[in-house]
Design an enzyme around this catalytic site. Structure first.
Site, PDB file in Angstrom:
ATOM      1  N   THR A  80       0.825  -1.222   0.000  1.00  0.00           N
ATOM      2  CA  THR A  80       0.000   0.000   0.000  1.00  0.00           C
ATOM      3  C   THR A  80       0.855   1.267   0.000  1.00  0.00           C
ATOM      4  O   THR A  80       0.476   2.266  -0.612  1.00  0.00           O
ATOM      5  CB  THR A  80      -0.980   0.049   1.198  1.00  0.00           C
ATOM      6  N   LEU A  97      -2.859   5.195  -0.515  1.00  0.00           N
ATOM      7  CA  LEU A  97      -4.112   4.535  -0.914  1.00  0.00           C
ATOM      8  C   LEU A  97      -4.266   3.149  -0.292  1.00  0.00           C
ATOM      9  O   LEU A  97      -4.669   2.178  -0.971  1.00  0.00           O
ATOM     10  CB  LEU A  97      -4.173   4.472  -2.451  1.00  0.00           C
ATOM     11  N   HIS A  98      -3.985   3.046   1.015  1.00  0.00           N
ATOM     12  CA  HIS A  98      -4.014   1.745   1.694  1.00  0.00           C
ATOM     13  C   HIS A  98      -5.348   1.004   1.474  1.00  0.00           C
ATOM     14  O   HIS A  98      -5.383  -0.119   0.964  1.00  0.00           O
ATOM     15  CB  HIS A  98      -3.881   1.918   3.213  1.00  0.00           C
ATOM     16  N   ASP A  99      -6.427   1.624   1.975  1.00  0.00           N
ATOM     17  CA  ASP A  99      -7.707   0.893   2.054  1.00  0.00           C
ATOM     18  C   ASP A  99      -8.351   0.627   0.688  1.00  0.00           C
ATOM     19  O   ASP A  99      -8.837  -0.485   0.457  1.00  0.00           O
ATOM     20  CB  ASP A  99      -8.680   1.644   2.982  1.00  0.00           C
TER      21      ASP A  99
END
Ligand code: RIB
Ligand code: CA
Length: 291
Positions: free
Chosen positions: A183, A224-226
């Protein structure tokens, strides 16, 4: 033949890091997914729920039920300074208490043959649901943003409640884990944010406002992890996965909250992301969220 949409429940700490809002926008704009409920977790749950409900209103999806979850981790430390602030305060929308996330998760799993849970915050709600009703485990598939396996550096969603993470990993549930290893390679630039803001519909205006507030309050550009974790349900050519065995460290002076890749030992099997195509992912994410 068109595929049936995947039923998903999103468990989120929306309102802090702005990537939860991006993940929710991605899910809301994806016909491949049917969001059956949203649960909030970790401090200021009512506040998070109202951020969620405002987003649902703007996206015309007030039909999606929202529940409030655990305020504190199962044991130990929490960080009051991380009370969320990447969104405006929407207050209490109608003053009615919302259902409890733990029970909502159990009841929702009971309704479906199988249910995908997108876990994009600390794992307290999920651990409580599994502890209270372990019979739900064979029916759930967990798509998790959490941990990392290539660095001895704890990730936020795990370190906020390592005991909960351990319960979830040790439950035997099917887990797809997208960690910081991949991520952290996916970020928005200032131009990407301006691009979203310039689209000019009600939904992108809200996202633009949240992105700006996040940058101002946190002092860095969004990672933009999630949405990347959630994108596993949409595109099978963005990330590469490997079978791993993971242990969650709950002790140690320096290691609490680590997810340790224990191929040699008794780790719990997960499918873990090991590579990503950042530019292609960002392009597809932007295409969806500007709708
Ligand atoms: O470490 C990244 C995770 O922590 C993401 O889910 C982000 O939203 C924050 O909660
Ligand atoms: Ca999150």
């Amino acid at each position: 033949m068109t595929k049936k949409p995947i039923n998903i429940l999103i468990d989120t700490d929306i309102g802090g890091d702005v990537d939860d809002a991006l993940a929710l926008a991605l899910a809301l704009n994806s016909p491949e997914l049917n969001i059956v409920g949203i649960t909030t977790v970790y401090l200021a749950n009512e506040w998070r729920a109202n951020v969620t409900r405002n987003m649902l209103k703007v996206f015309g999806r007030e039909d999606i039920p929202v529940s409030t979850g655990a305020e504190k981790p199962l044991i130990g430390w929490w960080d009051e300074s991380r009370i969320p602030n990447s969104s405006k305060d929407f207050g209490i929308l109608d003053g009615k208490p919302l259902p409890c996330a733990c029970d909502y998760i159990i009841q929702t799993v009971e309704k479906y043959e199988t249910l995908t849970i997108a876990a994009i915050g600390p794992l307290t709600n999920l651990a409580l649901a599994i502890a209270k009703a372990p019979y739900i485990v064979p029916k759930i598939k967990i798509i998790m943003m959490g941990g990392q396996i290539t660095k001895a550096h704890p990730e936020w969603n795990i370190v906020c409640d390592p005991e909960a993470a351990r319960i979830v990993f040790e439950s035997g549930a099917e887990i797809v884990m997208t960690g910081l290893d991949v991520t952290n390679r996916c970020t928005f630039t200032r131009d990407d944010i301006e691009y979203v803001k310039n689209i000019g519909n009600e939904r992108t205006n809200l996202l633009g406002e949240m992105l700006d507030t996040f940058c101002e309050k946190f002092g860095f550009l969004p990672v933009l992890h999630d949405p990347l974790a959630l994108s596993y349900l949409l595109w099978d050519d963005i990330m590469t996965f490997a079978d791993k065995k993971i242990l969650v460290e709950t002790a140690g002076d320096y290691s609490r909250g680590l997810t340790i890749d224990c191929d040699w030992g008794d780790g719990y099997p997960v499918k873990a992301a090991i590579d990503v195509k950042p530019e292609e992912f960002k392009k597809r994410l932007l295409d969806r969220i500007i709708q």
